[in-house]
Design a protein around this motif. Structure first.
Motif: not given
Length: 630
Positions: A41-46
């Protein structure tokens, strides 16, 4: 194609779009949304625009959910570390069902950060998807109870959403193309709103209300073959929370409905509040209640909320979009797109085509529109309401006159909408010295309904939002307002100094207003001011017509000596001039208009006038008729 194959195909499409390094573990339909499960999910947030790209390319509502969520306690600590202290975080509500954390803050902008940078940082740190709302100036127990209840049934609700998601996205099977609307109530009458949309693939019910003041014939025709059995319905769509549109939605679950109810978030909360109160009123009057609080809970569990402008699949061949109706908080014009560009039809529910103290005018522009079902409450040729400012001046004059002679003013009003309009007018009247300083007592659910208004400021008009949040002047919190929260205080109000009492119910069909009328009715110094529509058969309409003795039970009678006044102009409905003006401004202009939700002569008059002026095909339907659109 079976659902599993369709999901696999979507997963392959998603993998082609997302950058390398982001792992998609699963995709699943949950209600109208396509949920993407990921370990990253953190990569999605980026990737700030990735979800928008996916939604555009796949033509689905996209939600990204992490497979593993941070422990809520640790996540809360992380949020408070990331968000600056001056944001004034007041509450955090973690919803495991959606993977979302609702952040209540006094300054939402600080939580969001410039261009959303702080929100993305929160997602990077905890995986939960943050949503930010402003801390309500008045806390609502209804909203808190609903959020807590939904959290307690998260597993059941997740299973329900998956079941509904699969039903929505099932393959269409019929080669025929047609659309029919069956009128199950609300035609040539006010109340018991219910309309059935049918296609070869789907059935959708629009509203399910009761008829005010009519116990013998107050239920829509929900037993007819077109709609029965109820589990054949794909969806129920609720335009707004007034009881003549929402009261009997829980009854559907009692008799076999198991599907979703779509509404705006305020409509869900307000309707649950009003349904529970409706049960109390009916229980006191007849001892026979149509359903129990368990069915209200089932309704909440099956609710799916949509914001204005969000295009949503609700059946294999039907898309729904809500638009502001300007009537009460969260009220919506329900626009249905049938098939792949086959037909477009809208139901106004109740609407108001003028700006009020609370709301912006009803939306009159749509991408496409072939047919419109529009309300006609004030559709008669003589139904011209005064300007809102003139109505307020007359209210100030009536209140001042009554107070000067030592009397009390009773204003029966709907808890939702009308009460808040009158509250704002009276608050300004005191502030600008147009009426003497006076206590304004709120009895019934008015205070709680007002709290729900402050929970959803995005549904209020810009002027009121700015007044509350930028100028720091919240009229709902004025010192003049006092909540009547006990029988003792009600007795003190009745026996005390001259005052104004705003109380439910709006049509005198039960509630605290009856106690005030019984105690204060015999005194000619007092005044009863009607500020809203009084339906045929209600006690309010009878008093308006001149009744001076009201039977109460077998032996008791209420004597009416107090002065009766009607202050038109506060209605949440459009008057005749605005209804015609609305049709003039419709973009695009529909091929057919059906006039509903009005007394028989008014719906016929309005239909005739629309045809004569605009040459649009019009109908004033009767109940139990079916119209084929295509």
């Amino acid at each position: 194609m079976v659902i599993e194959d369709k999901l696999q195909e979507l997963k392959e499409q998603i993998n082609k779009i997302v950058p390398s390094g982001i792992t998609i573990s699963d995709v699943e339909f949950e209600g109208p949304e396509l949920v993407i499960y990921t370990d990253d999910p953190k990569q999605f947030a980026d990737q700030a625009d990735l979800i928008k790209v996916l939604a555009r390319d796949l033509r689905k509502r996209i939600v990204v959910r992490p497979n593993i969520l941070e422990d809520p306690e640790r996540a809360a600590q992380e949020i408070r570390t990331v968000v600056p202290e001056n944001a004034g975080i007041s509450d955090l509500f973690f919803d495991p069902e959606t993977g979302e954390v609702l952040i209540e803050a006094e300054k939402p902008g600080v939580v969001i950060g410039k261009n959303g940078v702080t929100l993305r940082e929160i997602t990077k740190q905890i995986g939960w998807t943050p949503k930010v709302v402003r801390t309500p100036p008045i806390e609502s127990s209804t909203v808190k109870q609903i959020r807590t209840f939904l959290r307690s049934v998260k597993d059941e609700r997740k299973a329900f959403l998956r079941k509904i998601g699969h039903r929505i996205h099932r393959e269409t099977t019929s080669k025929d193309q047609w659309l029919r609307v069956t009128t199950l109530g609300c035609c040539r009458e006010v109340g018991r709103a219910a309309f059935l949309i049918s296609t070869p693939e789907s059935k959708v019910l629009v509203d399910c209300g009761e008829k005010p003041g009519n116990t013998a014939n107050g239920t829509p025709y929900i037993y007819v073959p077109e709609i029965y059995p109820l589990d054949s319905l794909d969806a129920v769509v609720l335009t707004h929370a007034h009881l003549d549109h929402c009261a009997l939605v829980p009854l559907l679950f009692k008799y076999g409905y198991e599907g979703p109810v779509y509404s705006t978030p305020p409509t869900r909360d307000l309707s649950a509040m009003l349904q529970l109160d409706y049960l109390d009123v009916v229980r006191k009057e007849t001892d026979k209640i149509p359903y129990t609080s368990n069915e209200v809970k089932t309704y909440i569990k099956h609710s799916i909320t949509l914001n204005y402008g969000s295009v949503t699949d609700i059946a294999p061949d039907i898309k729904l979009t809500f638009h502001n109706a300007g009537h009460i908080l969260g009220s919506a014009i329900a626009h249905f797109h049938i098939g792949e560009g086959l037909y477009n039809i809208a139901f106004t529910g109740d609407f108001n085509y003028q700006k009020t103290r609370l709301f912006s005018p009803a939306v009159s522009s749509f991408p496409r529109l072939e047919a419109l079902f529009m309300e006609s409450t004030y559709g008669g040729s003589n139904d011209i309401q005064p300007q809102r400012r003139d109505a307020e001046e007359r209210l100030y004059e009536a209140v001042s006159t009554t107070l000067k002679r030592g009397g009390k003013v009773i204003i029966p009003a709907f808890a939702v909408g009308r009460s808040q309009e009158v509250m704002l007018a009276l608050e300004e009247g005191i502030r600008k010295k147009k009426i003497p300083p006076v206590k304004i007592y709120l009895d019934g659910m008015i205070r709680e309904a007002t709290a729900i208004h402050t929970t959803y400021p995005e549904y209020l008009n810009n002027d009121l939002r700015n007044q509350i949040f930028r100028e720091g002047l919240n009229p709902f919190l004025a010192d003049a307002f006092v909540q009547v929260d006990s029988p003792d205080l009600r007795e003190q109000v009745i026996s005390g100094e001259p005052c104004v009492i705003i109380t439910t119910s709006g049509m005198l069909s039960g509630g605290p207003v009856m106690e005030y009328l019984k105690a204060l009715g015999p005194d000619e110094r007092n005044m009863l001011i009607f500020v809203g529509y009084q339906a045929d058969g209600t006690l309010g309409r009878r008093i308006q017509k001149g009744w001076r003795e009201i039977p109460l039970g077998w032996r008791e009678t209420i004597v009416i000596n107090l002065e009766i006044a009607t202050t038109d102009g506060f209605s949440g409905h459009s008057d005749r001039k605005q209804l015609m003006n609305y049709v003039a401004h419709l973009q695009p202009r529909p091929e057919k208009i059906f006039t509903i939700h009005g007394d028989e002569n008014k719906t016929i008059d309005l239909a005739s006038s629309i045809y004569k002026r605009y040459r649009i095909e019009t109908h004033s339907p009767m109940n139990l008729e079916t119209y084929r659109m295509i």
